[in-house]
Every structure is written in C-alpha cells, then in structure tokens.
Design an enzyme around this catalytic site. Structure first.
Site, mmCIF file in Angstrom:
data_model
loop_
_atom_site.group_PDB
_atom_site.id
_atom_site.type_symbol
_atom_site.label_atom_id
_atom_site.label_comp_id
_atom_site.label_asym_id
_atom_site.label_seq_id
_atom_site.Cartn_x
_atom_site.Cartn_y
_atom_site.Cartn_z
ATOM 1 N N CYS A 105 -15.535 24.126 18.759
ATOM 2 C CA CYS A 105 -14.446 23.490 19.437
ATOM 3 C C CYS A 105 -13.841 24.707 18.980
ATOM 4 O O CYS A 105 -12.788 24.787 20.417
ATOM 5 C CB CYS A 105 -13.381 23.340 17.232
ATOM 6 S SG CYS A 105 -14.316 21.914 16.682
ATOM 7 N N ARG A 160 -10.682 11.536 19.082
ATOM 8 C CA ARG A 160 -10.329 12.413 19.790
ATOM 9 C C ARG A 160 -11.752 13.733 19.235
ATOM 10 O O ARG A 160 -12.071 14.267 19.997
ATOM 11 C CB ARG A 160 -9.343 13.510 19.655
ATOM 12 C CG ARG A 160 -8.930 14.461 20.024
ATOM 13 C CD ARG A 160 -8.843 13.946 21.602
ATOM 14 N NE ARG A 160 -10.912 14.050 21.974
ATOM 15 C CZ ARG A 160 -10.336 14.794 23.280
ATOM 16 N NH1 ARG A 160 -9.622 14.260 24.487
ATOM 17 N NH2 ARG A 160 -12.262 14.512 23.925
ATOM 18 N N CYS A 220 0.139 -1.188 0.086
ATOM 19 C CA CYS A 220 -0.317 0.024 -0.095
ATOM 20 C C CYS A 220 1.051 1.401 -0.137
ATOM 21 O O CYS A 220 2.058 1.424 0.913
ATOM 22 C CB CYS A 220 -0.764 -0.092 1.317
ATOM 23 S SG CYS A 220 -2.200 -1.618 1.116
ATOM 24 N N CYS A 228 -14.696 14.485 21.226
ATOM 25 C CA CYS A 228 -14.802 16.322 22.139
ATOM 26 C C CYS A 228 -16.329 17.263 21.698
ATOM 27 O O CYS A 228 -16.552 17.239 21.755
ATOM 28 C CB CYS A 228 -14.199 16.929 20.517
ATOM 29 S SG CYS A 228 -12.113 17.130 21.517
ATOM 30 N N CYS A 247 -6.443 0.797 1.936
ATOM 31 C CA CYS A 247 -5.553 -0.548 2.163
ATOM 32 C C CYS A 247 -5.466 -2.099 2.224
ATOM 33 O O CYS A 247 -5.645 -2.569 1.076
ATOM 34 C CB CYS A 247 -4.369 -0.427 2.607
ATOM 35 S SG CYS A 247 -2.931 -1.387 2.213
ATOM 36 N N CYS A 276 -13.362 26.390 23.792
ATOM 37 C CA CYS A 276 -12.320 25.599 23.894
ATOM 38 C C CYS A 276 -11.337 25.733 23.495
ATOM 39 O O CYS A 276 -9.956 25.426 24.447
ATOM 40 C CB CYS A 276 -12.538 24.034 24.214
ATOM 41 S SG CYS A 276 -14.448 23.286 24.732
ATOM 42 N N HIS A 277 -10.928 25.967 22.345
ATOM 43 C CA HIS A 277 -9.105 25.524 22.233
ATOM 44 C C HIS A 277 -8.416 26.489 22.013
ATOM 45 O O HIS A 277 -7.243 26.382 20.843
ATOM 46 C CB HIS A 277 -8.978 24.045 20.734
ATOM 47 C CG HIS A 277 -9.635 23.161 21.712
ATOM 48 N ND1 HIS A 277 -8.361 22.675 22.337
ATOM 49 C CD2 HIS A 277 -10.718 22.287 21.108
ATOM 50 C CE1 HIS A 277 -9.217 21.063 22.457
ATOM 51 N NE2 HIS A 277 -10.442 21.046 21.964
#
Length: 260
Positions: free
Chosen positions: A170, A216, A70, A220, A106, A173-174
């Site tokens: 998003c 992740r 692959c 969130c 793949c 918070c970030h």
C-alpha cells in the site's frame, strides 16, 4: 428518452472521455465529468444510489423492524455524522465494525435477515445513504478499546508491508511515490494533505461502479497482484481503521463522492 437510457448514455460518454484523458488533474476532471453527466442525464448515479439506500433503510425486515432500530454508533436511528466515526468498537457485537459490517449486523441481528439473504449491492446502497449524512463532518475515529488499538496496529503493518512478486504494498503507491505517475493515474496521498481516504464511498465514472472503502481496498490488492481479501474480512477492517484514524480531522467534502 427514459431516465435510465439517458443515464446509460451519459455513463458511456464519460467512460469514453475518461479513457482519452491524460495529464489532467483528477479532481478537476471529476468535476467536469460530473457536470457533463448532470447536463446529459439530469441526475447523478450517486443520487440514485442514495435514494435506493434510503428505501432499503426504511424497509422492514423479517422481524418487522427497519434500520431505524439500529445503532450505528451514536444511538438508534442517528445517522448525522455516524459514518465519519467508523470503524469503531461496538459492545453489542464485541468487535470493531466499519460501516459495511455494521449494516450487515443490523440486517441480520435487528431486521432478522439470514446471512445468505444479505445482498452486497443492498449493503453498498445503504452505505451510500448513511454516509450522505456525514458530508461536511470531520473524521473522528478513536482508539479507546484494546480491540481498536490491536486492529490499528495490524492495519499499520499491512499498510507498510511489502510482499509478492513485485515487492510492493500500500505505502509504495500511497506514500513513497505520491506525486509521481503510473500509467495515466497519479498516486493518491491517503495519509497526507490530499486526504483521499475521505473520497469513499464513491461512484467511479471511469468504470461505472459504486464502491465503498472495502471495494477500494480489494481493488488495490488486485492492482498490485496480491490475492484480494474477502469482503468484511479482518485485513480490510484493519486497513480501514488505520487509514481512518490517520485522517482524523479531515472534513468529508462529499459522501458519496464522484471520482475517477
């Protein structure tokens, strides 16, 4: 005591300690928990998962081919630094793919597995293995193709969008609240100096889970009471591309990482 029993005991001890930790630097605490687990079990969960991923990578599929056939962006079987250059556009599928999605491609197109035969834990294990070849490499994500630029634009919109009953997203918070606290966890800066985007894929000692960036992002969304996007879906891929491009030049300290 068997290794699995030692590991289980170590994970339980870490989980208990994690619940008791407040007001500590999460990175320093992760280092302490990592050392404790090494002393308790003699091996890290990340090492076990990488080894599992290696076995799966070299396993022959129904077509008789292994994943060495692959192309993950740098040529067939070339893994050194490949994960640090994803997501990217692939000519053979005519779409942008991240590491998780490329592994699925793949397994189905090259190895001959049917889509329903692709198991999520196996995809994650292979992702851990391939990502391990990018430790110490800089993030190098490009926007050369129209598909990449369009997806980046979507990811940027999704990152800064505020919606839902809590009117957050998003960036709330970030970006907006970086450096402040919510409960016991400090918000992470995914666009600035902390470069926390490069922490994934990772083992989370606080809940004994192995996550790629897809997991992740889904978590969130759940944390802010939004419906979670499906795995391998366009919103997740768009956010990944936006975050990866925003972190260009950041050096991957360790993949897979060991985090809270």
């Amino acid at each position: 005591m068997p290794l699995k029993a030692w590991l289980a005991a170590g994970v339980l001890a870490l989980a208990v300690l994690a619940l008791a930790q407040e007001g500590v630097d999460p990175r320093e605490e992760a280092k302490r928990q990592k050392q404790l687990l090494l002393e308790t079990a003699g091996i890290l969960p990340t090492e076990l998962i990488v080894e599992q991923g290696k076995e799966l990578f070299n396993r022959k599929g129904p077509s008789g081919k292994t994943m060495a056939e692959c192309d993950f962006g740098l040529g067939k079987g070339v893994l050194e630094g490949a994960a640090a250059r994803l997501p990217r556009y692939f000519l053979d599928t005519n779409r942008v793919e991240d590491l998780d999605g490329r592994i699925v491609t793949c397994m189905t197109r090259v190895q001959g597995f049917k889509p329903e035969q692709v198991k999520r834990p196996e995809v994650v294990a292979v992702a851990f293995y391939i990502a391990s070849f990018s430790t110490g490499k800089p993030i190098q994500v490009r926007l050369l193709f129209p598909q990449e630029r369009e997806l980046y634009a979507l990811g940027e919109k999704l990152f800064y969008a505020r919606s839902g009953s809590r009117d957050i997203g998003c960036a709330t918070c970030h970006v907006t609240y970086v450096g402040r606290r919510a409960g016991v966890l400090p918000y992470a800066d995914v666009l600035g100096k902390d470069k926390s985007w490069t922490h994934w894929p990772a083992y989370r000692y606080s809940n004994d889970q192995i996550w790629t960036m897809q997991d992740r992002i889904r978590a969130c969304y759940g944390n802010i009471a939004h419906p979670q996007p499906d795995l391998y879906s366009l919103p997740i891929l768009a956010l990944e591309l936006f975050l990866a491009y925003s972190n260009n030049g950041a050096v991957v300290e360790e993949w897979p990482a060991f985090v809270r």
